[in-house]
Design an enzyme around this catalytic site. Sequence first.
Site, PDB file in Angstrom:
ATOM      1  N   GLY A 238       0.780  -1.228   0.000  1.00 48.32           N
ATOM      2  CA  GLY A 238       0.000   0.000   0.000  1.00 48.32           C
ATOM      3  C   GLY A 238       0.810   1.276   0.000  1.00 48.32           C
ATOM      4  N   PRO A 281       5.100  -4.645  -0.987  1.00 45.04           N
ATOM      5  CA  PRO A 281       4.797  -3.566  -1.932  1.00 45.04           C
ATOM      6  C   PRO A 281       4.462  -4.119  -3.315  1.00 45.04           C
ATOM      7  CG  PRO A 281       7.166  -3.765  -1.632  1.00 45.04           C
ATOM      8  CD  PRO A 281       6.532  -4.731  -0.669  1.00 45.04           C
ATOM      9  N   ARG A 283       2.485  -1.682  -6.097  1.00 44.07           N
ATOM     10  CA  ARG A 283       2.616  -0.498  -6.959  1.00 44.07           C
ATOM     11  C   ARG A 283       3.912   0.264  -6.708  1.00 44.07           C
ATOM     12  NH1 ARG A 283      -2.496   2.099  -6.662  1.00 44.07           N
ATOM     13  NH2 ARG A 283      -3.077   0.305  -5.407  1.00 44.07           N
ATOM     14  N   ARG A 320      -8.065   2.038 -14.556  1.00 39.72           N
ATOM     15  CA  ARG A 320      -8.093   2.632 -13.213  1.00 39.72           C
ATOM     16  C   ARG A 320      -8.816   3.978 -13.162  1.00 39.72           C
ATOM     17  NH1 ARG A 320      -4.321   4.046 -10.487  1.00 39.72           N
ATOM     18  NH2 ARG A 320      -5.020   3.400  -8.426  1.00 39.72           N
ATOM     19  N   TYR A 324     -11.564   3.766 -10.418  1.00 36.05           N
ATOM     20  CA  TYR A 324     -11.284   4.467  -9.153  1.00 36.05           C
ATOM     21  C   TYR A 324     -11.218   5.978  -9.298  1.00 36.05           C
ATOM     22  CZ  TYR A 324      -9.205  -0.158  -8.108  1.00 36.05           C
ATOM     23  OH  TYR A 324      -8.972  -1.488  -7.947  1.00 36.05           O
ATOM     24  N   CYS A 351     -16.635   1.433 -26.558  1.00 33.85           N
ATOM     25  CA  CYS A 351     -17.997   1.945 -26.711  1.00 33.85           C
ATOM     26  C   CYS A 351     -18.656   2.142 -25.360  1.00 33.85           C
ATOM     27  CB  CYS A 351     -18.806   0.999 -27.579  1.00 33.85           C
ATOM     28  SG  CYS A 351     -18.197   1.026 -29.248  1.00 33.85           S
ATOM     29  N   GLU A 352     -18.151   3.112 -24.628  1.00 32.20           N
ATOM     30  CA  GLU A 352     -18.652   3.467 -23.295  1.00 32.20           C
ATOM     31  C   GLU A 352     -18.342   4.943 -23.106  1.00 32.20           C
ATOM     32  OE1 GLU A 352     -19.771   1.425 -20.743  1.00 32.20           O
ATOM     33  OE2 GLU A 352     -19.587  -0.359 -21.996  1.00 32.20           O
ATOM     34  N   TYR A 380      -1.142  -2.341 -12.089  1.00 35.05           N
ATOM     35  CA  TYR A 380      -2.585  -2.514 -12.306  1.00 35.05           C
ATOM     36  C   TYR A 380      -3.052  -2.002 -13.663  1.00 35.05           C
ATOM     37  CZ  TYR A 380      -2.049  -3.321  -7.344  1.00 35.05           C
ATOM     38  OH  TYR A 380      -1.605  -3.793  -6.132  1.00 35.05           O
TER      39      TYR A 380
HETATM   40  C1  LIG Z   1      -2.938  -5.423  -3.216  1.00 39.84           C
HETATM   41  C2  LIG Z   1      -2.178  -5.982  -2.101  1.00 39.84           C
HETATM   42  C3  LIG Z   1      -0.844  -5.621  -1.910  1.00 39.84           C
HETATM   43  C4  LIG Z   1      -0.141  -4.586  -2.746  1.00 39.84           C
HETATM   44  O1  LIG Z   1      -0.752  -3.346  -2.676  1.00 39.84           O
HETATM   45  P1  LIG Z   1      -0.016  -2.079  -3.353  1.00 39.84           P
HETATM   46  O2  LIG Z   1      -0.935  -0.942  -3.106  1.00 39.84           O
HETATM   47  O3  LIG Z   1       0.114  -2.402  -4.806  1.00 39.84           O
HETATM   48  O4  LIG Z   1       1.314  -1.952  -2.698  1.00 39.84           O
HETATM   49  C5  LIG Z   1      -0.139  -6.252  -0.902  1.00 39.84           C
HETATM   50  N1  LIG Z   1      -0.725  -7.186  -0.112  1.00 39.84           N
HETATM   51  C6  LIG Z   1      -2.021  -7.551  -0.270  1.00 39.84           C
HETATM   52  C7  LIG Z   1      -2.591  -8.575   0.593  1.00 39.84           C
HETATM   53  C8  LIG Z   1      -2.784  -6.956  -1.253  1.00 39.84           C
HETATM   54  O5  LIG Z   1      -4.068  -7.300  -1.383  1.00 39.84           O
END
Ligand SMILES: *Cc1c(COP(=O)(O)O)cnc(C)c1O
Length: 422
Positions: A238, A281, A283, A320, A324, A351-352, A380
């Site tokens: 995250g 990690p 992203r 995305r 989002y 087509c959206e 992603y």
């Molecule tokens: C999606 C996810 C990640 C990676 O999240 P990022 O935002 O890409 O770093 C790590 N662990 C779990 C369990 C996830 O679902």
Amino acid sequence: MNQHAFEIAGVSVESLREKYQTPLYVMDQSNIEAKCALFKQAFKHQTLNTEIIYASKAFLTVAMARLIDEQGLSLDVVSGGELYTAMKAKFPASKIYFHGNNKSDDEIIQALHYKVGHLVLDNPDEFKRLSRLIKPNESINVLIRINPGIEAHTHEYIKTTNHNSKFGMSIFSPEVIELIHQMKGHPNIHFNGFHSHIGSQIFESKAFMESAKVVLNFIKEVYEKTGVLAKVMNMGGGFGVVYTKDDQPIDLNLFFPELLDFIDKTSKSLKIDAPKILIEPGRAIVAEAGYTLYTVSNVKHTYGGKSYIFVDGSMADHIRTALYQATYDAVIPNRLDSHEKKVFTVTGKACESGDIIIKDILLPTPHENDILIVKSTGAYHYSMSSNYNRLLKPAVIFVKDGKSKLIVKRESYEDLIRNDII
Ligand SMILES: *Cc1c(COP(=O)(O)O)cnc(C)c1O
């Protein structure tokens, strides 16, 4: 300035278009390597053991699994397909963590067959299924996915009492303790610790501190109630990245030592042996390494006064924004010295009306055949791409030191119908 002047890892984007056509996913391999190096360098501690696991759902191909192995990271997979890809890359199974809230029997059997290092159990029923499927000569380590009651998103985090996630079990629910009692003394299923993941694109470092504190306290509580001490604390992923100039991620070089010191001190004050600390990690390893190259066909000004740039991709290769309301930055290398800019919406072929790649971005007016580059598309994008409208998935290339390498071929029409019964 012309398009020849715009380079990614020393390769001109114009030459990439000539060689591979557009749309094209370009991954700067040196940037991925630099990110892996940053994590390895920053996420270590003189007394705590640490491990970095790449969350492969962000971007996985056989070449990517090989690169992650070369960089010395472990791998998180969430499906039989991701596991299969890793195995085809000869990724060491012992360094794989198999996640997912709803693994099928086949996926569990596959994980046992390949001798995956850890299975991350989502719920007590999954433990029952694992116990039923595991053969007497097989063994596996498990982590239990828990919800520490902390939810983090970009700039803020909340301590929540609303424990309704589809993932894992709340630390406030007695079922975690019950599950550990059931696993205790199991001959071939070995409980090793806990996993939690509090959100994505997190800019607020306190959220990770809070999560570490809550989970360490929970480890102590479990130890007191069951006599079982978790050896592993996986804190999930995250870590936020830069999509546009408004994004200001945590400085991991400063933050990780602080976090690990905090974990060390907290463990000491709780009088427990500090667990090994894992992070996952996704992203943060790949997002900023990625660029999507499109070719502009034309600009359309609507009767109502809106201006669109039409490119040869779509939400099928860039979901995305629609999913989002994610924001992105773009450049038109041919028009870098143009000062006259306008607000455009970059859209594609699907087509959206929701087929939006970038909503309201200030750009110079492109001409037909200009290249338009969307930045930070390494995470992603390829992994979430689809064949909506029977559009072909783009090729993926790695670039490094002035050279490019094809790692996924562009799809063909034959690929599209390969499973159709004709
Ligand atoms: C999606 C996810 C990640 C990676 O999240 P990022 O935002 O890409 O770093 C790590 N662990 C779990 C369990 C996830 O679902």
